[in-house]
Design a protein around this motif. Structure first.
Motif, short mmCIF file in Angstrom:
data_model
loop_
_atom_site.label_atom_id
_atom_site.label_comp_id
_atom_site.label_asym_id
_atom_site.label_seq_id
_atom_site.Cartn_x
_atom_site.Cartn_y
_atom_site.Cartn_z
N ARG A 223 -12.62 -4.37 -13.23
CA ARG A 223 -11.71 -5.32 -13.88
C ARG A 223 -10.92 -4.74 -15.05
O ARG A 223 -9.74 -5.01 -15.21
CB ARG A 223 -12.53 -6.53 -14.37
CG ARG A 223 -11.67 -7.76 -14.50
CD ARG A 223 -12.43 -8.97 -15.01
NE ARG A 223 -13.71 -9.14 -14.34
CZ ARG A 223 -14.74 -9.80 -14.90
NH1 ARG A 223 -14.62 -10.29 -16.11
NH2 ARG A 223 -15.87 -9.95 -14.25
N PHE A 224 -11.56 -3.92 -15.89
CA PHE A 224 -10.88 -3.47 -17.11
C PHE A 224 -10.37 -2.02 -17.02
O PHE A 224 -9.95 -1.46 -18.01
CB PHE A 224 -11.82 -3.63 -18.31
CG PHE A 224 -12.32 -5.04 -18.44
CD1 PHE A 224 -11.44 -6.07 -18.77
CD2 PHE A 224 -13.65 -5.35 -18.20
CE1 PHE A 224 -11.89 -7.38 -18.87
CE2 PHE A 224 -14.11 -6.65 -18.30
CZ PHE A 224 -13.22 -7.68 -18.63
N SER A 225 -10.42 -1.43 -15.83
CA SER A 225 -9.91 -0.06 -15.70
C SER A 225 -8.39 -0.10 -15.57
O SER A 225 -7.80 -1.11 -15.17
CB SER A 225 -10.50 0.61 -14.46
OG SER A 225 -10.03 -0.05 -13.30
N ARG A 226 -7.75 1.02 -15.87
CA ARG A 226 -6.29 1.08 -15.71
C ARG A 226 -5.91 1.03 -14.23
O ARG A 226 -4.83 0.62 -13.86
CB ARG A 226 -5.76 2.35 -16.37
CG ARG A 226 -5.81 2.25 -17.88
CD ARG A 226 -5.13 3.40 -18.55
NE ARG A 226 -5.82 4.65 -18.29
CZ ARG A 226 -5.22 5.79 -18.00
NH1 ARG A 226 -3.89 5.82 -17.92
NH2 ARG A 226 -5.91 6.88 -17.81
N LEU A 227 -6.86 1.44 -13.39
CA LEU A 227 -6.61 1.41 -11.95
C LEU A 227 -6.39 -0.03 -11.46
O LEU A 227 -5.69 -0.26 -10.46
CB LEU A 227 -7.80 2.03 -11.22
CG LEU A 227 -7.59 2.50 -9.78
CD1 LEU A 227 -6.53 3.57 -9.70
CD2 LEU A 227 -8.90 3.03 -9.19
N ALA A 228 -6.97 -0.99 -12.18
CA ALA A 228 -6.82 -2.40 -11.78
C ALA A 228 -5.35 -2.82 -11.78
O ALA A 228 -4.90 -3.55 -10.89
CB ALA A 228 -7.63 -3.28 -12.73
N GLN A 229 -4.60 -2.31 -12.76
CA GLN A 229 -3.17 -2.64 -12.83
C GLN A 229 -2.42 -2.00 -11.66
O GLN A 229 -1.57 -2.64 -11.03
CB GLN A 229 -2.61 -2.16 -14.19
CG GLN A 229 -1.21 -2.61 -14.50
CD GLN A 229 -1.06 -4.14 -14.51
OE1 GLN A 229 -2.00 -4.88 -14.81
NE2 GLN A 229 0.13 -4.61 -14.13
N VAL A 230 -2.76 -0.74 -11.38
CA VAL A 230 -2.12 -0.02 -10.26
C VAL A 230 -2.39 -0.79 -8.96
O VAL A 230 -1.51 -0.98 -8.13
CB VAL A 230 -2.69 1.42 -10.14
CG1 VAL A 230 -2.05 2.19 -9.00
CG2 VAL A 230 -2.51 2.18 -11.46
N PHE A 231 -3.61 -1.27 -8.82
CA PHE A 231 -4.02 -2.01 -7.62
C PHE A 231 -3.26 -3.34 -7.54
O PHE A 231 -2.74 -3.72 -6.49
CB PHE A 231 -5.53 -2.24 -7.67
CG PHE A 231 -6.09 -2.96 -6.49
CD1 PHE A 231 -6.12 -2.34 -5.23
CD2 PHE A 231 -6.58 -4.25 -6.60
CE1 PHE A 231 -6.63 -3.01 -4.13
CE2 PHE A 231 -7.09 -4.92 -5.50
CZ PHE A 231 -7.12 -4.30 -4.27
N LYS A 232 -3.18 -4.01 -8.68
CA LYS A 232 -2.50 -5.31 -8.74
C LYS A 232 -1.03 -5.18 -8.35
O LYS A 232 -0.46 -6.05 -7.68
CB LYS A 232 -2.61 -5.84 -10.18
CG LYS A 232 -2.50 -7.34 -10.29
CD LYS A 232 -2.87 -7.76 -11.69
CE LYS A 232 -1.97 -8.91 -12.12
NZ LYS A 232 -2.03 -9.14 -13.57
N GLU A 233 -0.44 -4.07 -8.73
CA GLU A 233 0.99 -3.85 -8.42
C GLU A 233 1.19 -3.39 -6.98
O GLU A 233 2.32 -3.14 -6.54
CB GLU A 233 1.55 -2.79 -9.39
CG GLU A 233 1.73 -3.34 -10.80
CD GLU A 233 1.89 -2.23 -11.86
OE1 GLU A 233 1.89 -1.04 -11.48
OE2 GLU A 233 1.98 -2.59 -13.04
N GLY A 234 0.10 -3.23 -6.26
CA GLY A 234 0.19 -2.86 -4.83
C GLY A 234 0.42 -1.37 -4.62
O GLY A 234 0.87 -0.95 -3.55
N ASN A 235 0.10 -0.56 -5.64
CA ASN A 235 0.34 0.88 -5.52
C ASN A 235 -0.92 1.69 -5.24
O ASN A 235 -0.96 2.89 -5.53
CB ASN A 235 1.00 1.39 -6.81
CG ASN A 235 2.38 0.79 -6.99
OD1 ASN A 235 3.11 0.61 -6.00
ND2 ASN A 235 2.72 0.46 -8.21
N LEU A 236 -1.93 1.04 -4.73
CA LEU A 236 -3.16 1.78 -4.43
C LEU A 236 -3.72 1.31 -3.09
O LEU A 236 -3.93 0.12 -2.89
CB LEU A 236 -4.22 1.52 -5.52
CG LEU A 236 -5.58 2.18 -5.29
CD1 LEU A 236 -5.49 3.69 -5.47
CD2 LEU A 236 -6.63 1.60 -6.23
N ARG A 237 -3.94 2.27 -2.21
CA ARG A 237 -4.59 1.93 -0.94
C ARG A 237 -6.04 2.42 -1.00
O ARG A 237 -6.29 3.61 -1.23
CB ARG A 237 -3.88 2.61 0.24
CG ARG A 237 -4.39 2.10 1.60
CD ARG A 237 -3.82 2.90 2.76
NE ARG A 237 -4.59 4.10 3.04
CZ ARG A 237 -5.72 4.13 3.74
NH1 ARG A 237 -6.24 3.02 4.22
NH2 ARG A 237 -6.35 5.28 3.95
#
Ligand code: SF4
Length: 304
Positions: A223-237
């Protein structure tokens, strides 16, 4: 007993100590140079600021002695554990003065039932003084350093903002091995920009470096990782469940047969896990990997 087609660490411990040995996970309250501005300010892309790549929830932790007592008690009740390895898991557990580290490690191994010490850290955080300190424990305890290798591909390390390069990993493994400290390499599968060939290359390279064990982790989003934002923006598979299972089997086939396997899949704290949801049932994934190895009649090192 299930047939083993890879060098399972739990079996190795059972044979070595002739009893049930379990790790007690500890949070020593240390920080990380990739968080406090020394190497970086924001941590690795996937790191959860509450747990520092461990699996705690960021609550204030009791002392190491208290954590050992309650951890051992819980493992005795749940698994009939008889002996223990003190495992400094959260954040960077070699990041402190030698005096501070010695106090923490001594507290953990002070119990008669503790046969081992395992210290998780970054490859660039092992000064010769710290290496000497850890080497001191090899005389009385089964002593490991768990290195956050993640990948042996420079571009990937830059993408996930590790703050160290491949050379640092190679140097750390050599220095640890020279001192008789066992090395477990943590590898993350499904990192951004990596394909199966890249992951296989990492497995070949850590095998060649002579690590004693590996842990495979699935890249997951907390939830609090920076990767969460990348995921939310649809930029992580993220890898699908079946894809992960197939990948682990392929990597086991490419892993040197003498290397111990400490983990087939990571465990994420369910309260902070955002994705993938399939990671919530870790036991089922392990079972499926083992069943598939058997069904395909393959095993660790089969492709070498
Ligand atoms: S090295 Fe570990 S604790 Fe430090 S930022 Fe990266 S994942 Fe978090």
């Amino acid at each position: 007993m299930r047939e083993s087609r890879y060098r399972r660490f739990s079996e190795h411990l059972r044979q070595k100590f002739e009893c049930r040995v379990y790790k007690v996970a500890l949070d020593a309250g240390l920080s990380c140079p990739n968080r406090d501005g020394t190497v970086g300010d924001d941590g690795c892309l996937f790191c959860d600021p509450a747990g520092g790549s461990g699996r705690t929830t960021g609550e204030v932790q009791p002392t190491v002695t208290e954590q050992m007592r309650s951890g051992m008690e819980g493992l005795r009740k749940r698994y009939h554990a008889e002996r223990f390895i003190a495992y400094f898991q959260s954040f960077t557990n070699t990041y402190g003065s030698c005096r501070q580290l010695k106090t923490l490690y001594d507290q953990a191994v002070a119990f008669e039932e503790v046969v081992g010490l395992s210290i998780a850290t970054r490859p660039d955080c092992l000064s010769s003084k710290v290496l000497d300190l850890i080497q001191g424990y090899t005389r009385g305890h089964y002593t490991w350093v768990e290195l956050g290798v993640q990948s042996m591909r420079e571009e990937t390390l830059r993408t996930i903002e590790r703050g160290h390069d491949v050379k640092a990993t190679a140097q750390a493994v050599r220095a640890l091995r020279q001192r008789g400290i066992f090395v477990c390499a943590h590898l993350i599968l499904g990192l951004p920009g990596e394909d199966l060939q890249d992951m296989t290359q990492t497995v070949h390279e850590v095998s060649a470096l002579g690590v004693d064990a590996v842990k495979f982790h699935m890249l997951y989003v907390t939830r609090f990782s920076r990767l969460a934002q990348v995921f939310k923006e649809g930029n992580l598979r993220l890898l699908e469940r079946e894809e992960y299972i197939t990948t682990v089997i392929h990597l086991l086939e490419h892993l040197a047969p003498d290397i111990l396997v400490q983990r087939l899949v990571s465990e994420a704290h369910r309260d902070i896990l955002v994705a993938p949801d399939w990671l919530r049932d870790k036991s089922a994934i392990i079972r499926e990997i083992e069943d598939t190895l058997k069904a395909r009649n393959t095993c660790q090192g089969a492709a070498l």
